[in-house]
Design a protein around this motif. Sequence first.
Motif, mmCIF file in Angstrom:
data_model
loop_
_atom_site.group_PDB
_atom_site.id
_atom_site.type_symbol
_atom_site.label_atom_id
_atom_site.label_comp_id
_atom_site.label_asym_id
_atom_site.label_seq_id
_atom_site.Cartn_x
_atom_site.Cartn_y
_atom_site.Cartn_z
ATOM 1 N N VAL A 14 10.480 27.535 -13.041
ATOM 2 C CA VAL A 14 9.377 26.330 -12.079
ATOM 3 C C VAL A 14 8.483 24.708 -12.568
ATOM 4 C CG1 VAL A 14 5.874 26.831 -11.442
ATOM 5 C CG2 VAL A 14 7.937 28.983 -11.619
ATOM 6 N N ARG A 15 8.998 25.050 -13.652
ATOM 7 C CA ARG A 15 8.516 23.425 -13.731
ATOM 8 C C ARG A 15 10.153 22.817 -13.006
ATOM 9 N NH1 ARG A 15 7.556 23.077 -19.988
ATOM 10 N NH2 ARG A 15 8.023 24.991 -19.989
ATOM 11 N N ARG A 16 10.931 23.318 -13.734
ATOM 12 C CA ARG A 16 12.644 22.714 -13.635
ATOM 13 C C ARG A 16 12.818 22.772 -11.851
ATOM 14 N NH1 ARG A 16 15.941 25.707 -13.860
ATOM 15 N NH2 ARG A 16 15.639 26.105 -16.538
ATOM 16 N N ALA A 17 11.376 23.462 -10.914
ATOM 17 C CA ALA A 17 11.954 23.296 -9.432
ATOM 18 C C ALA A 17 10.759 22.056 -8.953
ATOM 19 C CB ALA A 17 11.220 24.430 -8.743
ATOM 20 N N ALA A 18 9.861 22.395 -9.904
ATOM 21 C CA ALA A 18 8.645 21.225 -9.415
ATOM 22 C C ALA A 18 9.412 20.546 -9.375
ATOM 23 C CB ALA A 18 6.856 21.425 -10.524
ATOM 24 N N ARG A 19 10.101 19.755 -10.545
ATOM 25 C CA ARG A 19 10.670 17.368 -11.022
ATOM 26 C C ARG A 19 11.443 17.892 -10.039
ATOM 27 N NH1 ARG A 19 10.562 20.553 -16.829
ATOM 28 N NH2 ARG A 19 12.524 21.016 -16.107
ATOM 29 N N SER A 20 12.233 18.821 -9.022
ATOM 30 C CA SER A 20 13.144 18.454 -8.225
ATOM 31 C C SER A 20 12.762 18.176 -6.954
ATOM 32 C CB SER A 20 14.094 19.649 -7.822
ATOM 33 O OG SER A 20 13.509 20.563 -7.559
ATOM 34 N N LEU A 21 11.024 18.451 -6.504
ATOM 35 C CA LEU A 21 10.337 17.360 -5.789
ATOM 36 C C LEU A 21 10.270 16.423 -5.680
ATOM 37 C CD1 LEU A 21 8.763 20.656 -4.504
ATOM 38 C CD2 LEU A 21 11.040 20.261 -3.360
ATOM 39 N N SER A 22 10.737 15.486 -4.769
ATOM 40 C CA SER A 22 9.904 14.090 -4.616
ATOM 41 C C SER A 22 9.314 13.327 -4.156
ATOM 42 C CB SER A 22 11.453 12.813 -5.205
ATOM 43 O OG SER A 22 12.340 13.550 -4.257
ATOM 44 N N TYR A 23 9.079 12.425 -3.856
ATOM 45 C CA TYR A 23 8.241 11.690 -2.807
ATOM 46 C C TYR A 23 8.439 9.833 -2.549
ATOM 47 C CZ TYR A 23 5.382 15.258 -3.415
ATOM 48 O OH TYR A 23 3.899 16.570 -3.334
ATOM 49 N N ARG A 24 8.730 9.787 -1.302
ATOM 50 C CA ARG A 24 8.812 8.560 -0.228
ATOM 51 C C ARG A 24 7.745 7.514 -0.527
ATOM 52 N NH1 ARG A 24 13.437 6.254 -0.869
ATOM 53 N NH2 ARG A 24 13.656 4.622 0.998
ATOM 54 N N HIS A 25 7.777 6.359 -1.643
ATOM 55 C CA HIS A 25 6.908 5.664 -1.660
ATOM 56 C C HIS A 25 6.934 4.125 -0.120
ATOM 57 C CE1 HIS A 25 5.964 7.468 -5.468
ATOM 58 N NE2 HIS A 25 7.137 6.516 -5.991
ATOM 59 N N LEU A 26 5.479 3.693 0.380
ATOM 60 C CA LEU A 26 5.542 2.265 0.356
ATOM 61 C C LEU A 26 5.527 1.588 0.392
ATOM 62 C CD1 LEU A 26 4.540 4.092 4.340
ATOM 63 C CD2 LEU A 26 6.405 3.418 3.866
ATOM 64 N N ARG A 27 5.991 0.119 0.084
ATOM 65 C CA ARG A 27 5.115 -1.360 0.643
ATOM 66 C C ARG A 27 5.575 -1.900 1.295
ATOM 67 N NH1 ARG A 27 6.831 -4.936 -4.567
ATOM 68 N NH2 ARG A 27 5.020 -6.303 -5.194
ATOM 69 N N LEU A 28 3.987 -2.495 1.258
ATOM 70 C CA LEU A 28 3.724 -2.506 2.975
ATOM 71 C C LEU A 28 3.975 -4.344 2.091
ATOM 72 C CD1 LEU A 28 0.281 -0.829 4.056
ATOM 73 C CD2 LEU A 28 3.157 -0.775 4.406
ATOM 74 N N CYS A 29 3.864 -5.435 3.794
ATOM 75 C CA CYS A 29 3.829 -6.289 3.700
ATOM 76 C C CYS A 29 3.112 -6.918 4.282
ATOM 77 C CB CYS A 29 5.232 -7.467 3.445
ATOM 78 S SG CYS A 29 5.424 -8.747 3.789
ATOM 79 N N ILE A 30 1.839 -7.594 4.407
ATOM 80 C CA ILE A 30 0.461 -8.015 5.461
ATOM 81 C C ILE A 30 0.485 -9.596 5.781
ATOM 82 C CG2 ILE A 30 -1.658 -7.846 6.027
ATOM 83 C CD1 ILE A 30 -0.764 -5.458 3.418
ATOM 84 N N VAL A 31 1.304 -9.705 6.671
ATOM 85 C CA VAL A 31 1.567 -11.522 7.430
ATOM 86 C C VAL A 31 0.223 -11.078 8.355
ATOM 87 C CG1 VAL A 31 3.060 -13.308 7.770
ATOM 88 C CG2 VAL A 31 3.757 -10.552 6.878
ATOM 89 N N ARG A 32 -0.156 -12.446 7.641
ATOM 90 C CA ARG A 32 -1.777 -12.989 8.268
ATOM 91 C C ARG A 32 -1.451 -14.134 9.404
ATOM 92 N NH1 ARG A 32 -6.008 -14.646 6.300
ATOM 93 N NH2 ARG A 32 -4.746 -14.345 3.968
ATOM 94 N N LEU A 33 -1.145 -14.354 10.480
ATOM 95 C CA LEU A 33 -0.667 -15.103 11.557
ATOM 96 C C LEU A 33 -1.857 -16.008 12.332
ATOM 97 C CD1 LEU A 33 2.052 -13.189 13.168
ATOM 98 C CD2 LEU A 33 2.172 -14.760 11.352
ATOM 99 N N ASP A 34 -1.699 -17.404 12.447
ATOM 100 C CA ASP A 34 -2.190 -18.195 13.365
ATOM 101 C C ASP A 34 -2.035 -17.772 14.792
ATOM 102 O OD1 ASP A 34 -4.560 -20.580 14.429
ATOM 103 O OD2 ASP A 34 -3.061 -21.632 13.619
ATOM 104 N N GLN A 35 -2.305 -16.876 15.728
ATOM 105 C CA GLN A 35 -1.466 -17.332 16.929
ATOM 106 C C GLN A 35 -2.327 -15.399 17.441
ATOM 107 O OE1 GLN A 35 3.176 -16.160 16.031
ATOM 108 N NE2 GLN A 35 2.448 -14.320 17.278
ATOM 109 N N ASP A 36 -3.196 -14.857 18.526
ATOM 110 C CA ASP A 36 -3.491 -14.780 19.010
ATOM 111 C C ASP A 36 -3.054 -12.950 19.204
ATOM 112 O OD1 ASP A 36 -6.328 -13.609 20.170
ATOM 113 O OD2 ASP A 36 -5.064 -13.037 22.108
#
Length: 509
Positions: free
Chosen positions: A337-359
């Motif tokens: 069971v523990r081996r099965a749990a270790r085989s699962l994985s998740y994808r992370h997200l990294r966000l780049c937020i860009v504030r702009l001087d336009q509408d």
Amino acid sequence: MTGKRWLCSTRIEKRVSRLSLSECVWKIRSRTRSLLFITIPLLIACGPRSLSMYTHQAINTHPTSTPTTILGGGLAGLAFAYFANLAGERVKLFEAAPFLGGNGRTLRFGEALVDTGAHRLHDRNTVATEAFSSLLGPDLRRVEAPSQIIWRGRGIDFPLKPLNAAMRMGPKGLFRVLAENIIPNRGCTPTTFEELAVFRYGPTLAGNFLLNYSEKLWGRRADELDPKVAGGRLSGLTLGSVLRELLLGANATTRHLDGAFYYPTRGFGMLVDALVDHIGEEYLHTNAPVTRITHDGQRVLSLDVSGECQKLGGEVVSTIPLPRLVELLDPPAEESVRRAARSLSYRHLRLCIVRLDQDTVSSSASLYFPEKSIPFTRLYEPKNRSSEMSPVGSTAIVLEIPCSDQEKWWMMSDDAFETEVLSALPATGLEVGPIIGVHSVRLSNAYPILDLNAAGTASKLLEYMGSFENLRLGGRAGTFRYLHTHDLFADAHEWANNRAAFGTPTSST
């Protein structure tokens, strides 16, 4: 290029608005009206079991002495707490992070409000939609903002309309796409996402718009991905779809989760704040990591939370990542069971937020980028969901980079990450004005990776965890399923409704 960060919830603005007496009276009255409008439609749609749950709060004014314990304070955990609260039950929620909402928050950068993800509320489940309306009242608005795919600087309709996409590829591309699909595929059951995409659209459309994008998003080859990653999005190219596009043009829409949706006026985090207000902050514990879960093989008995043992007498709902839950068990699960749990994985997200001087940058809710030469998969502009997300004359865009623990995008410093992401912007063909500020945010465990082995492995783990009679699993991370917000609310409602109807714990997932 990293600017100073303000990681604020919309709760501050919400509380300021309460200084107005007239607004307080309106909110009280609107909540009363909302409860009436919820109960009657739910009785019609779902039968008396649904009504019994919603009237339970009025009947049972003395909550049960044993609270339901909820692990995880993201949207799923809060949804379970919300429906338990409606049923007149006490809850006790533990969240390891210093904030609630998980990956569904709204942050403030300068004057811009930005969601941690391109979140929207879809009208796909009656109970969920009524809950959104009850919680947010007049702050919940309907938005019409379709999305697009950006391919070689050209905009293509999203969801993918085969003829529209083929025509953007030029005469040769159009001919090739039609030739590949002139004879419909029959009698084939795709076993991988690659087979499904090619089966539905042919090699040319699949290769340019679906396979590359999916590999960027999931970090796996398309022939390693389960067909379920499509999420019902691939309707395919048929003679009927071609004729429909020719006759209806831009009106030849596909039923999909993009396009029309609901959205809170000051960001998705308003939903989190409304849930917290309804449940009560005193029942929601942050900075409270669970470090051990004891059991006797049939029931969960206690939790170690921040070094303190919490004895349990009632039901436990876990929304924390499934592999982490298995790891916390004491005595430990068997090695398989523990081996099965270790085989699962998740994808992370990294966000780049860009504030702009336009509408504004575009009119789309989201822009998708299938080309591998562009590192981000999606760009969203919060202002296109609500004008209150940025002041007039300025805007913010959010660029999503899916990655895993050991990939460079996750490990890079903020400055290096922001510089490299910005260097890819010109290749999109978008007109981007002067930059006011750039910021980055990491989101862990954003997507369960649904490769070919994951479904069977997750099913075995869910079956094992379901053997504990007082344990219920929920949420995207907790059940290893790709779920939307309305799915989370529907699951939580079903759980609470069953408890109200039968008065017994439900250990199903």
